[in-house]
Design a protein around this motif. Structure first.
Motif, PDB file in Angstrom:
ATOM      1  N   VAL A 113       6.648   9.189  -1.408  1.00 11.34           N
ATOM      2  CA  VAL A 113       5.632   8.154  -1.258  1.00 11.34           C
ATOM      3  C   VAL A 113       6.150   7.130  -0.253  1.00 11.34           C
ATOM      4  O   VAL A 113       7.262   6.618  -0.392  1.00 11.34           O
ATOM      5  CB  VAL A 113       5.313   7.462  -2.609  1.00 11.34           C
ATOM      6  N   ILE A 114       5.340   6.893   0.758  1.00  4.19           N
ATOM      7  CA  ILE A 114       5.640   5.893   1.786  1.00  4.19           C
ATOM      8  C   ILE A 114       5.001   4.585   1.329  1.00  4.19           C
ATOM      9  O   ILE A 114       3.788   4.534   1.092  1.00  4.19           O
ATOM     10  CB  ILE A 114       5.050   6.308   3.147  1.00  4.19           C
TER      11      ILE A 114
ATOM     12  N   ARG B 283       0.868  -1.166   0.000  1.00  2.00           N
ATOM     13  CA  ARG B 283       0.000   0.000   0.000  1.00  2.00           C
ATOM     14  C   ARG B 283       0.911   1.224   0.000  1.00  2.00           C
ATOM     15  O   ARG B 283       2.093   1.117   0.321  1.00  2.00           O
ATOM     16  CB  ARG B 283      -0.911  -0.014   1.226  1.00  2.00           C
ATOM     17  N   SER B 284       0.362   2.384  -0.342  1.00  2.00           N
ATOM     18  CA  SER B 284       1.185   3.591  -0.354  1.00  2.00           C
ATOM     19  C   SER B 284       0.404   4.784   0.178  1.00  2.00           C
ATOM     20  O   SER B 284      -0.829   4.791   0.192  1.00  2.00           O
ATOM     21  CB  SER B 284       1.704   3.890  -1.760  1.00  2.00           C
ATOM     22  N   TYR B 285       1.181   5.787   0.586  1.00  2.00           N
ATOM     23  CA  TYR B 285       0.616   7.031   1.078  1.00  2.00           C
ATOM     24  C   TYR B 285       1.556   8.152   0.658  1.00  2.00           C
ATOM     25  O   TYR B 285       2.766   8.083   0.933  1.00  2.00           O
ATOM     26  CB  TYR B 285       0.464   6.989   2.602  1.00  2.00           C
ATOM     27  N   ALA B 286       1.012   9.174  -0.011  1.00  2.00           N
ATOM     28  CA  ALA B 286       1.829  10.302  -0.452  1.00  2.00           C
ATOM     29  C   ALA B 286       2.056  11.261   0.710  1.00  2.00           C
ATOM     30  O   ALA B 286       1.142  11.535   1.495  1.00  2.00           O
ATOM     31  CB  ALA B 286       1.134  11.026  -1.596  1.00  2.00           C
ATOM     32  N   PHE B 287       3.299  11.763   0.796  1.00  2.00           N
ATOM     33  CA  PHE B 287       3.654  12.711   1.851  1.00  2.00           C
ATOM     34  C   PHE B 287       4.669  13.712   1.315  1.00  2.00           C
ATOM     35  O   PHE B 287       5.827  13.356   1.069  1.00  2.00           O
ATOM     36  CB  PHE B 287       4.238  11.969   3.070  1.00  2.00           C
ATOM     37  N   ARG B 288       4.225  14.930   1.066  1.00  2.00           N
ATOM     38  CA  ARG B 288       5.091  16.051   0.684  1.00  2.00           C
ATOM     39  C   ARG B 288       6.101  15.716  -0.424  1.00  2.00           C
ATOM     40  O   ARG B 288       7.293  15.953  -0.282  1.00  2.00           O
ATOM     41  CB  ARG B 288       5.824  16.588   1.895  1.00  2.00           C
ATOM     42  N   GLY B 289       5.629  15.166  -1.503  1.00  2.00           N
ATOM     43  CA  GLY B 289       6.498  14.864  -2.630  1.00  2.00           C
ATOM     44  C   GLY B 289       7.170  13.505  -2.573  1.00  2.00           C
ATOM     45  O   GLY B 289       7.865  13.113  -3.503  1.00  2.00           O
TER      46      GLY B 289
ATOM     47  N   LEU C  83      10.152   6.762  -1.185  1.00  2.00           N
ATOM     48  CA  LEU C  83      10.754   7.211  -2.435  1.00  2.00           C
ATOM     49  C   LEU C  83      10.197   8.555  -2.868  1.00  2.00           C
ATOM     50  O   LEU C  83       9.028   8.864  -2.619  1.00  2.00           O
ATOM     51  CB  LEU C  83      10.484   6.187  -3.542  1.00  2.00           C
ATOM     52  N   GLU C  84      11.017   9.315  -3.563  1.00  2.00           N
ATOM     53  CA  GLU C  84      10.571  10.563  -4.155  1.00  2.00           C
ATOM     54  C   GLU C  84       9.515  10.200  -5.193  1.00  2.00           C
ATOM     55  O   GLU C  84       9.640   9.200  -5.900  1.00  2.00           O
ATOM     56  CB  GLU C  84      11.780  11.269  -4.783  1.00  2.00           C
ATOM     57  N   GLY C  85       8.458  10.981  -5.261  1.00  2.00           N
ATOM     58  CA  GLY C  85       7.286  10.632  -6.061  1.00  2.00           C
ATOM     59  C   GLY C  85       7.486  10.511  -7.551  1.00  2.00           C
ATOM     60  O   GLY C  85       6.674   9.885  -8.224  1.00  2.00           O
ATOM     61  N   HIS C  86       8.548  11.071  -8.104  1.00  2.00           N
ATOM     62  CA  HIS C  86       8.763  11.021  -9.548  1.00  2.00           C
ATOM     63  C   HIS C  86       9.689   9.891  -9.981  1.00  2.00           C
ATOM     64  O   HIS C  86      10.034   9.789 -11.140  1.00  2.00           O
ATOM     65  CB  HIS C  86       9.335  12.363 -10.036  1.00  2.00           C
TER      66      HIS C  86
END
Length: 102
Positions: free
Chosen positions: A72-73, A64-70, A88-91
């Motif tokens: 992704v956890i 599963r993932s959760y976005a946090f300030r650019g 990881l960085e989202g890009h």
């Protein structure tokens, strides 16, 4: 409430984020503030009832993932443990960071 655990990869990711932000900002204080908030979000997610985050079956069936300030956890639940797998960085190319051999 699930117990929070970080994999070695996740610990290394957070250290790399700390180093990157400190280098880019020129401030260890800013880097520590960000990584403290990041760890706080992981703790918050672990403390919530049920399964949080977005399922990511395209990466692996249990992730599963959760976005946090650019960033992704990435995490999964193992019994009563909320385990952070990667941050990881989202890009970034996410597929390259996960094995598909469940």
């Amino acid at each position: 409430m699930a117990r929070l655990r970080y994999t070695r990869d996740a610990q290394n990711d957070i250290l790399n984020i700390l180093t990157f932000i400190a280098h880019e900002s020129g401030s260890q204080k800013i880097a520590l503030k960000f990584t403290t908030a990041l760890r706080g979000k992981c703790s918050d997610l672990a403390s919530l009832p049920g399964h949080m985050g977005r399922p990511r079956p395209e990466l692996r069936h249990d992730i599963r993932s959760y976005a946090f300030r650019g960033y992704v956890i990435f995490f999964h639940y193992v019994g009563d443990v909320f385990e952070v797998l990667k941050v990881l960085e989202g890009h970034r190319d996410l597929d390259s960071h996960f094995h598909h051999d469940d």
